[in-house]
Design a protein around this motif. Structure first.
Motif, PDB file in Angstrom:
ATOM      1  N   TYR A  95       0.871  -1.178   0.000  1.00  0.00           N
ATOM      2  CA  TYR A  95       0.000   0.000   0.000  1.00  0.00           C
ATOM      3  C   TYR A  95       0.906   1.225   0.000  1.00  0.00           C
ATOM      4  CZ  TYR A  95      -2.841   3.866   1.519  1.00  0.00           C
ATOM      5  OH  TYR A  95      -3.432   5.109   1.581  1.00  0.00           O
TER       6      TYR A  95
ATOM      7  N   PRO B  34       0.933   5.148   0.275  1.00  0.00           N
ATOM      8  CA  PRO B  34       0.083   6.291   0.604  1.00  0.00           C
ATOM      9  C   PRO B  34       0.195   7.415  -0.420  1.00  0.00           C
ATOM     10  CG  PRO B  34       1.865   6.051   2.205  1.00  0.00           C
ATOM     11  CD  PRO B  34       1.934   4.870   1.301  1.00  0.00           C
TER      12      PRO B  34
ATOM     13  N   GLN C 253       0.338   7.209  -3.562  1.00  0.00           N
ATOM     14  CA  GLN C 253      -0.557   6.929  -4.686  1.00  0.00           C
ATOM     15  C   GLN C 253      -1.933   6.486  -4.206  1.00  0.00           C
ATOM     16  OE1 GLN C 253       1.069   4.271  -7.664  1.00  0.00           O
ATOM     17  NE2 GLN C 253       3.120   5.045  -7.343  1.00  0.00           N
ATOM     18  N   ASN C 254      -2.095   6.351  -2.896  1.00  0.00           N
ATOM     19  CA  ASN C 254      -3.330   5.859  -2.295  1.00  0.00           C
ATOM     20  C   ASN C 254      -3.812   4.598  -3.013  1.00  0.00           C
ATOM     21  OD1 ASN C 254      -5.480   5.956  -0.435  1.00  0.00           O
ATOM     22  ND2 ASN C 254      -6.814   6.829  -2.001  1.00  0.00           N
ATOM     23  N   ARG C 255      -2.937   3.630  -3.115  1.00  0.00           N
ATOM     24  CA  ARG C 255      -3.226   2.469  -3.936  1.00  0.00           C
ATOM     25  C   ARG C 255      -2.605   1.212  -3.341  1.00  0.00           C
ATOM     26  NH1 ARG C 255      -1.046   1.749 -10.155  1.00  0.00           N
ATOM     27  NH2 ARG C 255      -2.083  -0.225 -10.498  1.00  0.00           N
TER      28      ARG C 255
ATOM     29  N   GLN D 165      -7.221   3.298   2.431  1.00  0.00           N
ATOM     30  CA  GLN D 165      -7.427   4.306   1.382  1.00  0.00           C
ATOM     31  C   GLN D 165      -8.268   5.447   1.913  1.00  0.00           C
ATOM     32  OE1 GLN D 165      -9.120   2.104  -1.840  1.00  0.00           O
ATOM     33  NE2 GLN D 165      -7.130   1.629  -2.686  1.00  0.00           N
TER      34      GLN D 165
END
Lengths: 280, 430
Positions: A125, A127, A129-131, A280
Motif C-alpha cells: 500500500y 500512501p 498513490q493511495n493504492r 485508502q
C-alpha cells in the motif's frame, strides 16, 4: 623474478596433480564417501528439522525493527518498521511491515503471504498513490529496502527448500560454546547464493554466524553476525541484533529488534489484502 | 477566489452532516474499548512549474503551488484485543499562484470504519481507488477527479459514502451508497494546461432532476484465486466524467453536462514469476448529450460503448547494475469510439529503482496514439535529500503535429501542444 617463476612451476605441478590424479583417487573412495556424504546430509537435515520444530507454536508476533544501512564511506540511512507476523501451518506465515521512517515512506504497508514451495504473494500500500498494488515475485537477489539483506535473506525459513550438509564442529556464540557447522544449498533456481555456511550452537540450535557465498563468483560475499539472543515464552530464542557485512564493498546493515512480543492474539483478518485497502 | 469559497461553503454543509453521522457512529460503537493508537503523517510541499513555450492566450510561463497534507488515523481495539474501529481524517490545502481553481481546502478522508472479522462498515468521506493498470484507470469511478491538479486524473476529491463490505480470505463483496455528487474541477481560464476552450464550471447541467443531489450506488465483487484476482463492479449514477458541450461556437466556451450512466467494469490481474498481467474493461450506457445541448448538430455518441486497457509489468534481469530493479510496463488502450482520445494507443514505460540510500526512482514513459502519431512523453524522477525531505522532478512533453483550427477537438494532446513543462517539487515530511 626467479621466485615468481619457481612459484609458477609449483603451481602448475599442483594443477596437474589436481586435474589428473584427483579424479582417480576420487573414483577409488567414491563408494565409501557417498555413504558418509548421505550420513552427513542426514545429520545436518536432522539438526535443521529439530531447530525448525522448536520454533513452532509462537502463534503470532509484533516487534519494532530499526535498520541502519551504512555504506563504506560512512553515509547511512535509518529505517524504522513495525512488524506483525502470523504463524501458519507448514511455513504458510503471513506478515505485515508498517514503515515509520524515513518519513517520506511513512504509512507504506507491505503484506506477504509466504508459501513453503510456491512463490510468495506480496502487496504494497503506497500512501503517496493511495493504492494497493500487487508485487510480482521479485528477483530474490534484489535488495530489501536498499539494505545489504536481499529478499531471499528476509524470506521465511522453509526446511525443504534447501539441501544440507554437516561440515564439522567449532565454537561460536556468546558465551563461546560448542557449535555445529552446517552448509545449506538452496534448491531454488533463482537463489543468489551458491551456499551458506552456518554456525549453530548444540544446546539451543541458534544460528550465530552465517557466511554467504555468491552464486556468481562462488566466493564469500557477505557475513551475518547474530547476537543478543533472548528467550520468549520460556521457549523461543530470538536475537535482538543482526549485522550483515558485505565483504566486498564493506557496506553494513545492522538490524535491531525492539519490543518483541509473541502470542498476542492477532486476527487473521488483519493480514488480508482488504485490510490494506481500508487505509485508502 | 470568491468562486472557490462558494464551493468550499457547499462542501462544508455536507461535511457537517457527515461529522454528525460520524459522532453518532462513535457513540454507538464499543465505548469501553482499550488501547488507542494514533498514526499521523504530515507534509508540506512546494512545487514550481516552468512551461517551455508561451501560450497564445495565457500570459504566464511559470506556476507555483504550496500544498499541505495531513493524515491522522486513530484506531482502537475491542475486548478481544482485535482492531475494531478506525477514525481517519485527511485534510489537504493547496494554494496555486496563478489559478484559484487549483487552490482548495478539502478532505481526502473524514471517515469512521467499524471492523468485524467478516464485515466492515466504512462511513464518511473517503478516497478509494479501483486500479489495476497503469496508463489509465477505466473502472475507477467512485471519486471525482481534480483535473486542475494533474492532467492524469490521478488526483481525486473525497467522496461521501456508506460502504459496507463482506469479506473473507478468498473474496469480498461491497455495496456503496454515494450521496453528494461533486463536480469535476478543471483548470481555470487563466491557467496553463487547460486546453483551447475555457470551461464554464458555474453552469453545469445534469441529466438527473435531482441534479447534484442524486443518490448514486455501486457494488463490487472481488475474487482472489491463487495468482488470480478478478473484480466485477457496477456503478449506477451521475457520471463523474462530464460531457463538455459548446454553448455558442462564437464564445469558445464549454459547459459540463453530467449524464446518468450505468457502468459495468471488469478487472483481472494475474501474477506469474516476474510477470504481472493486467486488464481493465468497461461497458457504459447513457453517456450521451441530450438534443437540447447539441446546437442542432447530429449526435455522434453511441448510447452504449466499451473501452479496455490491457498489458503487463515485468521485472527485468539486471541490465547494467545488479543492485537496480528494472520493470518494463506495456499497455494497449482501446475505446470503441474510435474518434476519442486514447482509443488506439500504446503505453510503454520503464521504471528503475536504484536501491540507494536516497531511495531514488526513475520512470520513463510514453503514450503513443497509433492513429495519429502523437506522443505524450514523461519522465518522473524522485529521491530523498535527507531523512525527511523528498525531491520530485517531472517532465511532460506533448507532441502533436497539425494546426489548431482543424485538429483541436479531434486529437489527444494537440490542445496541450504548447504546454510542455518541467516541474520541480520539494516536500518536507514531519
Amino acid at each position: 623474478m626467479t621466485n615468481t617463476l619457481a612459484n609458477k612451476k609449483i603451481f602448475s605441478i599442483t594443477l596437474l596433480l589436481i586435474i589428473f590424479i584427483a579424479p582417480l583417487s576420487a573414483r577409488l573412495v567414491s563408494a565409501e564417501q557417498s555413504s558418509s556424504e548421505s550420513d552427513q546430509a542426514q545429520k545436518a537435515y536432522d539438526i535443521m528439522a529439530e531447530s525448525d520444530r522448536r520454533d513452532i507454536g509462537w502463534q503470532d508476533s509484533t516487534a519494532n525493527m530499526t535498520m541502519i544501512i551504512r555504506r563504506a564511506d560512512g553515509r547511512e540511512v535509518i529505517r524504522e518498521v513495525t512488524t506483525k507476523t502470523l504463524e501458519g501451518e507448514n511455513g504458510k506465515d503471513k506478515s505485515l511491515l508498517f514503515f515509520a521512517k524515513p518519513l517520506d515512506v511513512k504509512g507504506t504497508v507491505f503484506l506477504t503471504h509466504s508459501f513453503p514451495l510456491e512463490a510468495d504473494k506480496q502487496w504494497i500500500y503506497l500512501p503517496s498513490q493511495n493504492r494497493v498494488k500487487r508485487i510480482s515475485s521479485k528477483r530474490k537477489t534484489g535488495r530489501f529496502m536498499g539494505s545489504e539483506f536481499t529478499f531471499e535473506d528476509m524470506a521465511a525459513f522453509s526446511l525443504d527448500k534447501n539441501n544440507y550438509r554437516y561440515l564439522g564442529e567449532t565454537e561460536c556464540g556468546e558465551p563461546l560454546q560448542a557449535c555445529h557447522i552446517i552448509e545449506t544449498r538452496s534448491k531454488d533456481p533463482y537463489t543468489g547464493y551458491e551456499k551458506t555456511i552456518s554456525h549453530i550452537d548444540k544446546t539451543e540450535l541458534r544460528s550465530w554466524e552465517i557466511d554467504f557465498y555468491s552464486r556468481r563468483t562462488g566466493k564469500l560475499s557477505k557475513q551475518l553476525r547474530i547476537s543478543n539472543y533472548q528467550l520468549y515464552l520460556d521457549k523461543f530464542w530470538r536475537p535482538d541484533q543482526l549485522s550483515m557485512l558485505n565483504t566486498t564493498t564493506k557496506a553494513e546493515t545492522i538490524l535491531k529488534w525492539h519490543e518483541q512480543q509473541f502470542n498476542i492474539g492477532l486476527a487473521d483478518s488483519e493480514f488480508r489484502k482488504a485490510a490494506l485497502e481500508r487505509r485508502q | 477566489m470568491l468562486k472557490g469559497f462558494k464551493k468550499t461553503a457547499k462542501v462544508n454543509r455536507s461535511l457537517r452532516l457527515f461529522t454528525g453521522l460520524l459522532l453518532c457512529g462513535l457513540a454507538i460503537s464499543n465505548t469501553h474499548a482499550a488501547k488507542f493508537q494514533l498514526e499521523k503523517r504530515q507534509s508540506i510541499g512546494l512545487e514550481f512549474k516552468q512551461f517551455a513555450h508561451s501560450s497564445p492566450s495565457i500570459d504566464h510561463n511559470q506556476d507555483g503551488s504550496l500544498i499541505w497534507q495531513g493524515n491522522y488515523r486513530l484506531s482502537w481495539q475491542n475486548d478481544r484485543g482485535q482492531l475494531a474501529n478506525e477514525l481517519t481524517i485527511a485534510p489537504i490545502i493547496r494554494y496555486n499562484s496563478q489559478d484559484h481553481e487549483r487552490s482548495k481546502v478539502d478532505f481526502k478522508s473524514l471517515s469512521w470504519t467499524k471492523i468485524e472479522p467478516n464485515w466492515e462498515l466504512r462511513t464518511g468521506i473517503r478516497t478509494i481507488s479501483w486500479r489495476t493498470t497503469e496508463a489509465v484507470n477505466l473502472v475507477d469511478i467512485i471519486n471525482q477527479a481534480d483535473a486542475s491538479a494533474n492532467i492524469d486524473d490521478e488526483d481525486k476529491l473525497g467522496q461521501a459514502m456508506v460502504n459496507w463490505v463482506w469479506l473473507n480470505d478468498h473474496f469480498s463483496f461491497e455495496l456503496l451508497a454515494l450521496p453528494f455528487f461533486r463536480e469535476r474541477i478543471f483548470p481555470g481560464d487563466d491557467a496553463r494546461l487547460r486546453g483551447v476552450y475555457s470551461i464554464d464550471t458555474d453552469r453545469p447541467e445534469y441529466a438527473s432532476k435531482a441534479e447534484n443531489k442524486r443518490l448514486d450506488a455501486a457494488m463490487r465483487f472481488v475474487l482472489l484465486l491463487d495468482q488470480w484476482e478478478i473484480a466485477i463492479s457496477h456503478f449506477s449514477g451521475t457520471s463523474r466524467e462530464p460531457i463538455l458541450f459548446l454553448t455558442d461556437p462564437q464564445l469558445a466556451e464549454l459547459r459540463p453536462f453530467y449524464p446518468v450512466i450505468e457502468q459495468t467494469g471488469l478487472q483481472i490481474e494475474y501474477a506469474t514469476d516476474n510477470w504481472l498481467w493486467k486488464l481493465e474493461a468497461i461497458t457504459r450506457n447513457g453517456f450521451t448529450l441530450p438534443s437540447q445541448f447539441l446546437s442542432g448538430l447530429p449526435s455522434a455518441m453511441p448510447s452504449r460503448y466499451s473501452a479496455a486497457v490491457a498489458g503487463f509489468e515485468v521485472s527485468l534481469p539486471p541490465l547494467f547494475n545488479p543492485d537496480y530493479d528494472y520493470s518494463l510496463l506495456t499497455e494497449y488502450l482501446w475505446d470503441q469510439r474510435r474518434g476519442e482520445a486514447l482509443a488506439n494507443d500504446l503505453f510503454i514505460g520503464l521504471r528503475i529503482g536504484f536501491n540507494d540510500l536516497q531511495g531514488s526512482e526513475l520512470l520513463l514513459g510514453s503514450i503513443i496514439d497509433l492513429d495519429r502519431q502523437e506522443y505524450l512523453t514523461f519522465i518522473e524522477h524522485s529521491y530523498r535529500n535527507n531523512s525527511n525531505g523528498k525531491i520530485d522532478l517531472t517532465v511532460r512533453l506533448f507532441d502533436a503535429p497539425g494546426n489548431a483550427s482543424s485538429r483541436a477537438l479531434e486529437t489527444d494532446f494537440f490542445e496541450l501542444h504548447n504546454d510542455d513543462y518541467i516541474a520541480l517539487s520539494y516536500t518536507q515530511y514531519f
